[in-house]
Design a protein around this motif. Structure first.
Motif, PDB file in Angstrom:
ATOM      1  N   ASN A  55     -15.353 -26.390   9.918  1.00  0.00           N
ATOM      2  CA  ASN A  55     -15.954 -25.652  10.935  1.00  0.00           C
ATOM      3  C   ASN A  55     -14.906 -24.995  11.842  1.00  0.00           C
ATOM      4  OD1 ASN A  55     -14.646 -27.707  12.369  1.00  0.00           O
ATOM      5  ND2 ASN A  55     -16.651 -28.748  12.657  1.00  0.00           N
ATOM      6  N   ILE A  56     -15.478 -24.204  12.693  1.00  0.00           N
ATOM      7  CA  ILE A  56     -14.834 -23.203  13.493  1.00  0.00           C
ATOM      8  C   ILE A  56     -13.833 -23.805  14.490  1.00  0.00           C
ATOM      9  CG2 ILE A  56     -16.563 -22.649  15.311  1.00  0.00           C
ATOM     10  CD1 ILE A  56     -14.894 -19.824  13.551  1.00  0.00           C
ATOM     11  N   GLU A  57     -14.355 -25.006  15.172  1.00  0.00           N
ATOM     12  CA  GLU A  57     -13.558 -25.851  15.890  1.00  0.00           C
ATOM     13  C   GLU A  57     -12.260 -26.236  15.174  1.00  0.00           C
ATOM     14  OE1 GLU A  57     -16.948 -26.337  15.467  1.00  0.00           O
ATOM     15  OE2 GLU A  57     -17.728 -25.428  17.485  1.00  0.00           O
ATOM     16  N   THR A  58     -12.417 -26.753  14.033  1.00  0.00           N
ATOM     17  CA  THR A  58     -11.162 -27.059  13.306  1.00  0.00           C
ATOM     18  C   THR A  58     -10.217 -26.134  13.128  1.00  0.00           C
ATOM     19  OG1 THR A  58     -12.587 -28.668  12.001  1.00  0.00           O
ATOM     20  CG2 THR A  58     -10.468 -28.282  11.239  1.00  0.00           C
ATOM     21  N   GLN A 117      -9.920 -23.344  15.053  1.00  0.00           N
ATOM     22  CA  GLN A 117      -9.408 -22.883  16.265  1.00  0.00           C
ATOM     23  C   GLN A 117      -8.327 -24.151  16.677  1.00  0.00           C
ATOM     24  OE1 GLN A 117     -12.288 -23.248  19.562  1.00  0.00           O
ATOM     25  NE2 GLN A 117     -10.540 -22.612  21.090  1.00  0.00           N
ATOM     26  N   THR A 118      -8.581 -25.618  16.554  1.00  0.00           N
ATOM     27  CA  THR A 118      -7.415 -26.302  16.649  1.00  0.00           C
ATOM     28  C   THR A 118      -6.321 -26.234  15.975  1.00  0.00           C
ATOM     29  OG1 THR A 118      -9.381 -28.160  17.352  1.00  0.00           O
ATOM     30  CG2 THR A 118      -7.169 -28.836  16.661  1.00  0.00           C
ATOM     31  N   TYR A 145      -6.562 -16.649  16.848  1.00  0.00           N
ATOM     32  CA  TYR A 145      -6.661 -17.481  17.758  1.00  0.00           C
ATOM     33  C   TYR A 145      -7.456 -17.056  19.044  1.00  0.00           C
ATOM     34  CZ  TYR A 145      -6.395 -21.189  21.250  1.00  0.00           C
ATOM     35  OH  TYR A 145      -6.641 -21.912  22.395  1.00  0.00           O
ATOM     36  N   ILE A 168     -11.387 -16.149  17.905  1.00  0.00           N
ATOM     37  CA  ILE A 168     -12.083 -17.139  17.696  1.00  0.00           C
ATOM     38  C   ILE A 168     -12.569 -17.858  19.064  1.00  0.00           C
ATOM     39  CG2 ILE A 168     -11.987 -19.694  17.122  1.00  0.00           C
ATOM     40  CD1 ILE A 168     -10.463 -18.817  14.449  1.00  0.00           C
ATOM     41  N   ARG A 169     -11.558 -17.782  20.142  1.00  0.00           N
ATOM     42  CA  ARG A 169     -11.804 -18.132  21.387  1.00  0.00           C
ATOM     43  C   ARG A 169     -12.728 -17.265  22.061  1.00  0.00           C
ATOM     44  NH1 ARG A 169     -10.588 -22.782  24.105  1.00  0.00           N
ATOM     45  NH2 ARG A 169     -10.083 -21.610  25.881  1.00  0.00           N
ATOM     46  N   LEU A 198     -16.621 -18.059  20.650  1.00  0.00           N
ATOM     47  CA  LEU A 198     -17.123 -19.504  21.072  1.00  0.00           C
ATOM     48  C   LEU A 198     -17.579 -19.436  22.391  1.00  0.00           C
ATOM     49  CD1 LEU A 198     -15.142 -22.130  19.109  1.00  0.00           C
ATOM     50  CD2 LEU A 198     -17.267 -21.154  18.538  1.00  0.00           C
TER      51      LEU A 198
END
Length: 80
Positions: free
Chosen positions: A2-5, A7-8, A73, A76-77, A80
């Motif tokens: 997913n997008i959070e992964t 981003q991390t 990065y 993506i920030r 969200l």
């Protein structure tokens, strides 16, 4: 994935590459004579050519990190 992964992953990747870049810059700034002596014994370059290679390497590395890690990065920030 997913997008959070993603981003991390990009955040950790950016942190690691920033650390590597900082280490390289500090090593070349503080220990220039030692690094130059080692590389002059390995490669058949003059000191001026070697310093130009160092500068080009740091510039290319920084641009690559910006293009492939920092920009995705930031995008993506903002998504969200």
């Amino acid at each position: 994935m997913n997008i959070e992964t993603i981003q991390t992953f990009l955040a950790w990747n950016l942190l690691i590459h920033a650390g590597i870049l900082l280490f390289i810059v500090l090593l070349l700034s503080l220990g220039r004579n030692w690094v130059v002596k080692i590389h002059l014994s390995i490669f058949a370059l003059s000191k001026d050519q070697l310093l130009r290679v160092y500068f080009n390497f740091i510039a290319a590395y920084k641009i690559l990190v910006m293009v492939f890690v920092l920009v995705p990065y930031v995008v993506i920030r903002f998504l969200l």
